[in-house]
Enzyme design. Structure first.
Site, PDB file in Angstrom:
ATOM      1  N   CYS A 106       0.841  -1.200   0.000  1.00  0.00           N
ATOM      2  CA  CYS A 106       0.000   0.000   0.000  1.00  0.00           C
ATOM      3  C   CYS A 106       0.878   1.253   0.000  1.00  0.00           C
ATOM      4  O   CYS A 106       1.526   1.564  -0.987  1.00  0.00           O
ATOM      5  CB  CYS A 106      -0.981  -0.044   1.162  1.00  0.00           C
ATOM      6  SG  CYS A 106      -2.358   1.116   0.940  1.00  0.00           S
ATOM      7  N   HIS A 210      -3.707  -5.053   0.437  1.00  0.00           N
ATOM      8  CA  HIS A 210      -3.177  -5.465   1.749  1.00  0.00           C
ATOM      9  C   HIS A 210      -3.208  -6.987   1.892  1.00  0.00           C
ATOM     10  O   HIS A 210      -4.121  -7.535   2.517  1.00  0.00           O
ATOM     11  CB  HIS A 210      -3.995  -4.816   2.873  1.00  0.00           C
ATOM     12  CG  HIS A 210      -3.629  -3.389   3.122  1.00  0.00           C
ATOM     13  ND1 HIS A 210      -2.579  -3.023   3.937  1.00  0.00           N
ATOM     14  CD2 HIS A 210      -4.155  -2.243   2.634  1.00  0.00           C
ATOM     15  CE1 HIS A 210      -2.476  -1.706   3.962  1.00  0.00           C
ATOM     16  NE2 HIS A 210      -3.423  -1.208   3.174  1.00  0.00           N
ATOM     17  N   GLU A 212      -1.531  -8.892   3.772  1.00  0.00           N
ATOM     18  CA  GLU A 212      -1.402  -9.362   5.162  1.00  0.00           C
ATOM     19  C   GLU A 212      -2.759  -9.572   5.817  1.00  0.00           C
ATOM     20  O   GLU A 212      -2.888 -10.385   6.725  1.00  0.00           O
ATOM     21  CB  GLU A 212      -0.540  -8.386   5.984  1.00  0.00           C
ATOM     22  CG  GLU A 212      -1.249  -7.130   6.506  1.00  0.00           C
ATOM     23  CD  GLU A 212      -1.508  -6.085   5.435  1.00  0.00           C
ATOM     24  OE1 GLU A 212      -1.109  -6.297   4.269  1.00  0.00           O
ATOM     25  OE2 GLU A 212      -2.121  -5.048   5.766  1.00  0.00           O
TER      26      GLU A 212
END
Ligand code: MN
Length: 237
Positions: A106, A210, A212
């Site tokens: 990001c 994102h 994660e």
């Protein structure tokens, strides 16, 4: 043995505490990395910080100061974190110069592009006449838009040959002019760049989404962290 991977931190709005989403640490650890948290320090400490690690993860966060890509701030630009900007740009520049594997997430992808000499749109509405919703109002693990991936890219290779994925989206800035040595390798249907990668041998990959937050939902996204840890494991300390 775990491979030490540096993960950058930001500051909270009051500047009193460091902040980092727990999911970055978990994803790196799950991929076989030993997370080493790197708070904003004077840029002259970037060399010493990178000596501690074998790979670098530039985490997500707020806006980069447009000063770093030669623009005055427009009203679109939100809170900036000057110490973080300075340190992360130094880390990213040095990692590129020294061929230290790097994953930017990001804001981290935007830092990668600016550190290498590229520019951003201070707001993605400036680059797209009919933009999609890129700041989703849904849980962070939820995939809200499609991303088309170049079949001949390193990113597609990392993802096992996949060329189309649905991802989450939490950004309002976007890559504008690409830095020399980087290429765009993924886009949404409105033309917003969703991934960039370096042309060289060393992994330097940025994704605008994102991963994660999605590794529990879809193990495909763990591959990005595995790629970083594997690339980092290949370097002699
Ligand atoms: Mn997006």
């Amino acid at each position: 043995m775990s491979v030490p991977i540096g993960i950058t931190l930001g500051l909270d709005p009051e500047g009193r505490r460091y902040q980092l989403g727990r999911l970055y640490v978990e994803a790196v650890h799950r991929a076989g990395g030993l997370p080493v948290l790197l708070p904003p320090l004077p840029p002259t400490e970037a060399i010493a910080a990178l000596r501690l690690v074998r790979g670098l993860l530039l985490s997500g966060g707020g806006d980069l100061d447009p000063h770093y890509f030669g623009e005055e701030p427009l009203p679109y630009t939100r809170r900036i974190d000057p110490s973080r900007d300075a340190f992360e740009l130094a880390l990213a520049g040095l990692a590129l110069k020294r061929s230290i594997p790097l994953l930017g997430i990001c804001r981290g992808m935007q830092v990668l592009n600016v550190a290498a000499g590229g520019t951003l749109y201070q707001d993605l509405t400036l680059g797209s006449s009919r933009p999609l919703k890129h700041y989703q109002e849904a849980p962070d693990w939820y995939a809200s838009h499609w991303v088309e991936i170049r079949p001949d890219s390193r990113l597609s290779h990392i993802l096992g040959g996949v060329t189309r994925i649905r991802t989450n989206s939490f950004h309002h800035q976007a890559v504008c002019r690409l830095a020399p040595g980087l290429r765009a390798v993924a886009w949404t249907s409105d033309g917003v760049v969703e991934a960039v990668e370096a042309e060289g041998k060393t992994l330097a990959l940025g994704v605008q989404f994102h991963p994660e937050a999605m590794v529990h939902q879809d193990p495909l996204f763990l591959r990005l962290f595995l790629a970083l840890v594997q690339a980092a494991g290949g370097i002699e300390p």
